[in-house]
Write an enzyme that holds these catalytic residues in place. Structure first.
Site, PDB file in Angstrom:
ATOM      1  N   LYS A  80      27.542  50.173  79.502  1.00  0.00           N
ATOM      2  CA  LYS A  80      28.481  50.466  78.412  1.00  0.00           C
ATOM      3  C   LYS A  80      27.967  51.616  77.561  1.00  0.00           C
ATOM      4  O   LYS A  80      28.715  52.529  77.197  1.00  0.00           O
ATOM      5  CB  LYS A  80      28.668  49.220  77.547  1.00  0.00           C
ATOM      6  CG  LYS A  80      29.564  49.462  76.335  1.00  0.00           C
ATOM      7  CD  LYS A  80      29.492  48.350  75.311  1.00  0.00           C
ATOM      8  CE  LYS A  80      28.360  48.574  74.353  1.00  0.00           C
ATOM      9  NZ  LYS A  80      28.549  47.917  73.038  1.00  0.00           N
ATOM     10  N   ARG A  91      31.844  51.382  66.801  1.00  0.00           N
ATOM     11  CA  ARG A  91      31.075  52.501  66.269  1.00  0.00           C
ATOM     12  C   ARG A  91      31.072  53.711  67.192  1.00  0.00           C
ATOM     13  O   ARG A  91      31.016  54.847  66.729  1.00  0.00           O
ATOM     14  CB  ARG A  91      29.629  52.071  66.027  1.00  0.00           C
ATOM     15  CG  ARG A  91      29.432  51.094  64.911  1.00  0.00           C
ATOM     16  CD  ARG A  91      28.014  51.135  64.414  1.00  0.00           C
ATOM     17  NE  ARG A  91      27.630  52.459  63.981  1.00  0.00           N
ATOM     18  CZ  ARG A  91      27.859  52.957  62.778  1.00  0.00           C
ATOM     19  NH1 ARG A  91      28.492  52.233  61.880  1.00  0.00           N
ATOM     20  NH2 ARG A  91      27.477  54.174  62.472  1.00  0.00           N
ATOM     21  N   CYS A 134      29.406  46.357  65.295  1.00  0.00           N
ATOM     22  CA  CYS A 134      28.510  45.237  64.973  1.00  0.00           C
ATOM     23  C   CYS A 134      28.004  45.294  63.539  1.00  0.00           C
ATOM     24  O   CYS A 134      27.797  46.358  62.985  1.00  0.00           O
ATOM     25  CB  CYS A 134      27.280  45.271  65.888  1.00  0.00           C
ATOM     26  SG  CYS A 134      27.514  44.533  67.487  1.00  0.00           S
ATOM     27  N   ASP A 186      17.756  46.393  71.594  1.00  0.00           N
ATOM     28  CA  ASP A 186      18.836  45.609  72.201  1.00  0.00           C
ATOM     29  C   ASP A 186      18.331  44.438  73.049  1.00  0.00           C
ATOM     30  O   ASP A 186      19.135  43.624  73.510  1.00  0.00           O
ATOM     31  CB  ASP A 186      19.733  46.508  73.062  1.00  0.00           C
ATOM     32  CG  ASP A 186      20.748  47.281  72.234  1.00  0.00           C
ATOM     33  OD1 ASP A 186      20.846  47.030  71.022  1.00  0.00           O
ATOM     34  OD2 ASP A 186      21.441  48.145  72.806  1.00  0.00           O
TER      35      ASP A 186
END
Length: 420
Positions: free
Chosen positions: A22, A93, A117, A307
């Site tokens: 992604k 975003r 987020c 992440d």
């Protein structure tokens, strides 16, 4: 809102395919705006964020179709509007990534401030000051960034105040059509930026220093379309490896790469995992053992990725020993700790560090996801908990994980989605 219901206590076992990235697919879709002929982008994951980016491109008049090879054909030649409206930008975003390419190609761009987020402040100041260094006039009004460069952008030497992935991507895309040479110092080095740069080169861009913190871009007059395959998702890869490690299980992941996950694989080996690396596969086996606690500190690539922090926090919660997890990138990234403690974890927060004393098992409980990666950690926690765990607000997880419940079911996890 949909929920995930997990019956804990199953050791993961099996084989799954890893989806496209992604975080690579989003900037590459934005880069399509730079081309003067259609692009074919392959291996895009089926995720809400990708769908939103495609909707944004359509909203700008760009042609978007899925061809017979399940690649997305993007035709930027039909563009009619250089505005990215609030309705689409508010949910994601990454919408800010259309700013650089739209401004570089068309001399103007109006982009609403982004959403996404809730993991702390992610300012876009560096994006804007970099574009201003390249000659753009920028005003912020009515919640919109209004950028103008009627005579085109000009090459510049720009040092980024701090390492920023989105800032590097935006300025790189702007620089490829700027007049003259641009040097970007303190650039982010993430594999997704390398993937974007490789795509831009395939379109005819001239970029030196790919994969380093100094990018040198010689502007060209035009970029052509190409066919490009998005890299595998390293965070999805890492998440399933951690899930297997936390449950004491084993997993084989196909269509992925080990070279983009060195820091994560190192920590998994520290936790006691046995790894086998193939050309496009990674296999992990815990041989039924409980993981050992690991210490880690997040930092920009090639160090340990922010992440993956939440997932390792969940693994440490059931590991042997005590582990310290320090988050240096985003200030709200330890929000999942309270939910894990509700499940019986023993975690104390000291500033931006979580001190985790491992316990043998967690207990199932209703929990709520607050961001994309925290939600993945709660799913992992549900797998190593006794009884039933209900994870609410999973729209976060759908933004970053393709078919998560189907893939976990393939690995033997008792998990199901319940519509809200």
């Amino acid at each position: 809102m949909d929920k995930l219901i997990i019956q804990g206590g199953t050791r993961i076992s099996g084989e799954i395919r890893i989806s496209g990235s992604k975080n690579s697919g989003l900037p590459i879709l934005a880069a399509c705006l730079l081309a003067d002929s259609p692009m074919d982008i392959c291996n895009l994951p089926h995720l809400n964020d990708i769908t939103t980016m495609l909707a944004l491109l359509r909203c700008m008049g760009v042609g978007v179709t899925i061809n017979e090879k399940m690649c997305v054909e993007v035709d930027p030649t039909t563009l009619t509007d250089t505005e990215a409206p609030y309705e689409l930008v508010k949910t994601m975003r990454a919408s800010i990534l259309v700013l650089g390419p739209t401004l570089a190609k068309y001399g103007k761009a109006d982009v609403s401030f982004p959403g996404g987020c809730a993991i702390g402040s992610r300012p876009v100041d560096i994006h804007l000051s970099g574009l201003e260094a390249m000659g753009a006039e920028i005003a912020v009004e009515g919640g919109y960034i209004r950028a103008r460069a009627p005579n085109g952008l000009k090459g510049a030497h720009f040092v980024m105040d701090k390492v920023t992935v989105g800032g590097t991507e935006n300025l790189l895309m702007a620089a490829v059509l700027a007049k003259g040479k641009t040097v970007l110092e303190n650039a982010a080095r993430e594999p997704e930026i390398v993937d974007l740069a490789d795509c831009l080169v395939a379109m005819g861009a001239k970029i030196g220093g790919i994969g380093t913190d100094r990018l040198e871009i010689e502007g060209v007059e035009r970029l052509h379309g190409c066919t490009y395959t998005v890299m595998p998702d390293r965070i999805e890869t890492g998440t399933y490896l951690v899930a297997a490690a936390a449950t004491g299980g084993s997993v084989k992941l196909r269509d992925t790469r080990a070279d983009i996950l060195t820091a994560v694989l190192q920590k998994l080996e520290e936790a006691g995992a046995e790894l086998e690396i193939g050309e496009s596969t990674i296999s992990l086996d815990m041989h039924g053992k409980r993981p050992k606690a690991v210490n880690l500190r997040t930092a920009p690539y090639p160090a340990f990725p922010t992440d993956m922090q939440s997932q390792f926090t969940a693994m440490n919660a059931v590991a042997e020993g005590t582990g310290a997890v320090t988050e240096t990138i985003f200030e709200n990234r330890l929000v999942q700790v309270n939910e894990l403690n509700r499940m019986g974890a023993n975690i104390k927060l000291e500033g931006n560090t979580a001190l985790i004393q491992g316990v043998p098992r967690l207990k199932g409980a209703p929990v709520m996801a607050s961001d994309l990666r925290a939600s993945a950690s709660l799913v992992i926690a549900g797998m190593v908990a006794d009884g039933e765990t209900v994870v609410d607000r999973i729209y976060h997880i759908d933004r970053g994980y393709e078919c998560i419940e189907e893939k976990l079911q393939q690995l033997g996890v008792n998990i199901r989605r319940v519509p809200g």
